[in-house]
Scaffold this motif. Structure first.
Motif, mmCIF file in Angstrom:
data_model
loop_
_atom_site.group_PDB
_atom_site.id
_atom_site.type_symbol
_atom_site.label_atom_id
_atom_site.label_comp_id
_atom_site.label_asym_id
_atom_site.label_seq_id
_atom_site.Cartn_x
_atom_site.Cartn_y
_atom_site.Cartn_z
ATOM 1 N N GLU A 31 0.830 -1.209 0.000
ATOM 2 C CA GLU A 31 0.000 0.000 0.000
ATOM 3 C C GLU A 31 0.862 1.255 0.000
ATOM 4 O O GLU A 31 0.560 2.237 -0.686
ATOM 5 N N SER A 32 1.959 1.217 0.752
ATOM 6 C CA SER A 32 2.853 2.367 0.810
ATOM 7 C C SER A 32 3.483 2.644 -0.560
ATOM 8 O O SER A 32 3.524 3.791 -1.023
ATOM 9 N N CYS A 33 3.954 1.582 -1.218
ATOM 10 C CA CYS A 33 4.590 1.748 -2.532
ATOM 11 C C CYS A 33 3.572 2.189 -3.578
ATOM 12 O O CYS A 33 3.893 2.990 -4.460
ATOM 13 N N TYR A 34 2.365 1.685 -3.470
ATOM 14 C CA TYR A 34 1.324 2.087 -4.424
ATOM 15 C C TYR A 34 1.021 3.574 -4.287
ATOM 16 O O TYR A 34 0.944 4.308 -5.269
ATOM 17 N N LEU A 35 0.882 4.027 -3.052
ATOM 18 C CA LEU A 35 0.611 5.452 -2.821
ATOM 19 C C LEU A 35 1.796 6.305 -3.271
ATOM 20 O O LEU A 35 1.628 7.367 -3.870
ATOM 21 N N GLU A 36 2.986 5.809 -2.995
ATOM 22 C CA GLU A 36 4.192 6.556 -3.349
ATOM 23 C C GLU A 36 4.343 6.689 -4.863
ATOM 24 O O GLU A 36 4.735 7.736 -5.375
ATOM 25 N N ASP A 37 3.990 5.640 -5.569
ATOM 26 C CA ASP A 37 4.190 5.619 -7.015
ATOM 27 C C ASP A 37 3.038 6.273 -7.774
ATOM 28 O O ASP A 37 3.246 6.958 -8.771
ATOM 29 N N ALA A 38 1.817 6.055 -7.286
ATOM 30 C CA ALA A 38 0.646 6.481 -8.056
ATOM 31 C C ALA A 38 0.130 7.865 -7.700
ATOM 32 O O ALA A 38 -0.601 8.473 -8.482
ATOM 33 N N HIS A 39 0.478 8.377 -6.551
ATOM 34 C CA HIS A 39 -0.123 9.644 -6.122
ATOM 35 C C HIS A 39 0.930 10.577 -5.518
ATOM 36 O O HIS A 39 1.804 10.150 -4.782
ATOM 37 N N ARG A 40 0.830 11.810 -5.825
ATOM 38 C CA ARG A 40 1.798 12.807 -5.369
ATOM 39 C C ARG A 40 1.082 13.970 -4.684
ATOM 40 O O ARG A 40 -0.059 14.311 -5.017
ATOM 41 N N GLY A 41 1.813 14.596 -3.762
ATOM 42 C CA GLY A 41 1.352 15.841 -3.154
ATOM 43 C C GLY A 41 -0.031 15.755 -2.539
ATOM 44 O O GLY A 41 -0.377 14.810 -1.819
ATOM 45 N N GLU A 42 -0.841 16.772 -2.836
ATOM 46 C CA GLU A 42 -2.189 16.863 -2.277
ATOM 47 C C GLU A 42 -3.034 15.677 -2.707
ATOM 48 O O GLU A 42 -3.854 15.161 -1.936
ATOM 49 N N GLU A 43 -2.829 15.221 -3.932
ATOM 50 C CA GLU A 43 -3.596 14.073 -4.441
ATOM 51 C C GLU A 43 -3.317 12.851 -3.576
ATOM 52 O O GLU A 43 -4.234 12.089 -3.249
#
Length: 566
Positions: A31-43
Motif C-alpha cells: 500500500e505504501s509503494c502504491y501510494l508513493e508511485d501512483a499519487h503525489r502531493g495533495e492528491e
C-alpha cells in the motif's frame, strides 16, 4: 568521522541497497509503494483518506526497499506490471497467482535460478538483468514473451538458448555481460542470431540482414546439429498438432459420429418402450433393419455434406490466414527497411556527434571556459544534431506506427468480412442438413406407424388363439389395453425423435460456437500481435533515445581512459 569499514562498502551497493531494514513484501509495504508511485502531493494526501482497492491495482513498483523475499502479492490478482528491481531478492517465488502479469522486472537482485514462472503465461516482458543466475532454464512456457533480458549474470554455458527456438514471439533478447559473452574466439551475438531467426534485436541493437547472413555462415554447423537434436521433438509436436488438427477437422465439420450407425444406435439407448415392442418377433426385427438402413443412408448424406462444406470453409479459412500472414510479412519487410535506413542515418549522425562531443569535452578538460565562443559553437552544433536525431527518430516512429495501425485496422476489417462470409457459408450448410433431418423424422414416424400395425396384428392373433406362451411378460400387461400399446409406440417415437432433434440442435449450436470461437481467437491473436509489435517499436525507440542520451557520458569515459591510460 566515518568508520574505516564504511570504505569497504561497494558504491553500487550504497546506491542500490540503501540503509533500509531487510524484510519481505507485506500488505503495508504494498500500500505504501502504491501510494508513493501512483499519487503525489495533495492528491496523495486525499487518496490516503480513502481505502485502497487492491483488485484495481494494475501496476506497482517496489524498488530499493532491501527486500529479501517476495510475498503477499497474491492480494493483487489483476496486476499487469510489477517492478521489484534494486532489492536483495534471492529466490523467484510466490508469483504463481499473478497470471495477468505482462511485465516483470527483477533486475539488480541476488537471484541464482530462473524458476517458478510457469504460470505467468501472459508475460510479455521479463528482465532478470544483473543477478547471479548461472543457467538458462525454465523459460520455454512463456510463449508470449517478446522482450527478455538476462544480461550481466553468471551464465557460463550456451545451453538453454536453443529452447528459445520454441518461443515464437521473442523479438528482443539480451545476454551480454555474462561470462559466455566474454570469449574473444566465440561470438555469442552471432550464435544467438543464427539460432533464433525470429529475433529482431540482440543487446538492444537491431539485427541487420547482412549480420544474420554472416552469423548463419559462421554457425551453420551448430545450427544443423541443434536442428537434428530437436528433430524428434519437432516431429512429436507436429504429430500432435496433426492429430489435434484432424480431431478439429471432424469437429469442425459437425458430422462426427455420423459416419456409421451411431445415430440409429442412440435411438434405443434409453428407449425401454421400443425394446419391449421389438420382442414381438421376426417382422419387428426385419422392420428395424430396414429402419437402420434408411437412417444410415441419410446420416451418410449428412456426413458427406458436412465434409464437403468443411473443405470449402477450410479453403476460405486458409486463404484468409495466408492473406493475414502476407500482410504481416510485408509489414515486417517494410519496417525492417525503415529501421535499416534509420540505422545508417544514426551511424552518420553519431559519428558527427562523437567528433563534436570529443572536441567539446577536450576543451573543457583542458580548462577552456564552457561559455567560450568555440564551445558555444560546438554546443550549438550538438543541440542541432540532437534535434535532427530526435526529429528523425520521431518521423521513423510515426512511419512504423502508421504502418502497424494500418495493418491492424485492415486485419480487423478483414476479420469482420471473413466473419460474415463464414457465417453465410455455415447457414447454407445448416439449411441443407436440416432437410435431411426432416427426412429422418419422417422415417421415424413411418417406422412407428408400421410398428403399430405389426404389434396390433401380433396381439390380435394371440388374443384370438388365446396363445400367450411365447408372449414376452412385458407385453402381457398390454394385451387387453390398446391404449397401453399405443402409449409404448408413442414413447418409442418420442425417444427416437428426441435423439434426432438433439443431434440437429447440437449441430446448430456447435456451428455457431465454432464461428464465435474462431473469430474470438482471431481477434485475440491479432490484439496480442498488435500489442507485441507496439511493444517492439517503442522498445526500439527507447533504445535509440538512450543511445543518444548516453553518448556524452561514453565520450567522457573514453577521453578519461585515454588521458590517464585506464
Amino acid at each position: 568521522m566515518q568508520d574505516a569499514d564504511d570504505h569497504n562498502i561497494p558504491l553500487l551497493d550504497e546506491i542500490i541497497y540503501p540503509d533500509v531494514e531487510p524484510g519481505i513484501i507485506n500488505r503495508a509495504l504494498i500500500e505504501s509503494c502504491y501510494l508513493e508511485d501512483a499519487h503525489r502531493g495533495e492528491e496523495r494526501r486525499l487518496h490516503q483518506l480513502e481505502p485502497i482497492v487492491l483488485e484495481n491495482i494494475k501496476s506497482i513498483r517496489i524498488e530499493n526497499k532491501n527486500i529479501l523475499r517476495i510475498d503477499h502479492l497474491w492480494i493483487l490478482p489483476n496486476l499487469t506490471k510489477l517492478c521489484l528491481n534494486f532489492n536483495k531478492i534471492e529466490v523467484i517465488e510466490h508469483l504463481e497467482m499473478l497470471t495477468a502479469l505482462k511485465e516483470l522486472n527483477l533486475s539488480f537482485n541476488l537471484i541464482e535460478k530462473i524458476e517458478n514462472l510457469d504460470t505467468l503465461v501472459n508475460l510479455e516482458s521479463l528482465s532478470l538483468y544483473s543477478n547471479k543466475i548461472t543457467k538458462i532454464e525454465n523459460l520455454e512456457s512463456l510463449e508470449k514473451l517478446v522482450i527478455l533480458s538476462i544480461g550481466n549474470n553468471l551464465i557460463i554455458s550456451v545451453e538453454g538458448i536453443e529452447r528459445f527456438r520454441f518461443m515464437k514471439n521473442l523479438k528482443v533478447l539480451n545476454l551480454e555481460g555474462n561470462p559466455i559473452a566474454e570469449s574473444s574466439e566465440f561470438s555469442l551475438s552471432l550464435y544467438v542470431i543464427t539460432l533464433l531467426p525470429n529475433l529482431n534485436y540482440y543487446e538492444y541493437n537491431f539485427i541487420k540482414q547482412e549480420t544474420r547472413e554472416k552469423a548463419n555462415t559462421i554457425f551453420f554447423r551448430e545450427l544443423r546439429e541443434i536442428e537434428n537434436f530437436q528433430e524428434k521433438e519437432i516431429q512429436a509436436r507436429e504429430t500432435q498438432e496433426r492429430e489435434l488438427a484432424e480431431a478439429e477437422r471432424l469437429a469442425s465439420s459437425f458430422v462426427d459420429h455420423l459416419d456409421g450407425s451411431q445415430l440409429f444406435h442412440s435411438f434405443w439407448r434409453d428407449d425401454a418402450d421400443g425394446r419391449v415392442l421389438m420382442m414381438v418377433g421376426q417382422q419387428a426385427q426385419e422392420l428395424a433393419e430396414e429402419y437402420e438402413k434408411d437412417v444410415f443412408e441419410l446420416t451418410q448424406e449428412i456426413y458427406k455434406l458436412g465434409l464437403k462444406r468443411f473443405v470449402e470453409r477450410d479453403e476460405e479459412i486458409k486463404d484468409f490466414m495466408n492473406n493475414l500472414l502476407d500482410g504481416q510479412k510485408d509489414l515486417q519487410t517494410s519496417g525492417q527497411k525503415e529501421i535499416e535506413e534509420f540505422i545508417v542515418y544514426k551511424d552518420k549522425i553519431f559519428d558527427e556527434a562523437r567528433v563534436t562531443l570529443r572536441m567539446l569535452e577536450q576543451n573543457v578538460m583542458h580548462g577552456d571556459d564552457e561559455d567560450s565562443l568555440e564551445n558555444l559553437k560546438l554546443s550549438d552544433i550538438m543541440d542541432k544534431l540532437n534535434v535532427h536525431f530526435e526529429d528523425a527518430l520521431n518521423d521513423m516512429w510515426l512511419v512504423l506506427m502508421s504502418q502497424e495501425l494500418h495493418l491492424h485496422e485492415t486485419i480487423e476489417e478483414s476479420t469482420t468480412n471473413f466473419h460474415r462470409k463464414i457465417s453465410d457459408m455455415m447457414s447454407k450448410f445448416l439449411e441443407q442438413s436440416q432437410a435431411f433431418f426432416v427426412q429422418l423424422r419422417e422415417i421415424s414416424v413411418h417406422f412407428s406407424e408400421n410398428m403399430t400395425e405389426i404389434v396390433t396384428r401380433f396381439i390380435s392373433t394371440k388374443l384370438a388363439m388365446q396363445d400367450f406362451e411365447d408372449v414376452p411378460p412385458e407385453l402381457r400387461a398390454c394385451m387387453d389395453d390398446r391404449d397401453a400399446v399405443l402409449s409404448l409406440i408413442a414413447g418409442m417415437k418420442d425417444a427416437h425423435t428426441f435423439r434426432i432433434d438433439e443431434r440437429e440442435d447440437r449441430m446448430t449450436t456447435r456451428s455457431k460456437e465454432f464461428i464465435d470461437n474462431m473469430i474470438s481467437k482471431l481477434s485475440n491473436e491479432e490484439v496480442k500481435r498488435h500489442r507485441a509489435k507496439l511493444l517492439e517499436i517503442n522498445s526500439f525507440i527507447e533504445m535509440m533515445t538512450e543511445d543518444m542520451a548516453s553518448l556524452p557520458h561514453d565520450i567522457r569515459e573514453e577521453l578519461i581512459a585515454e588521458e590517464y591510460g585506464v
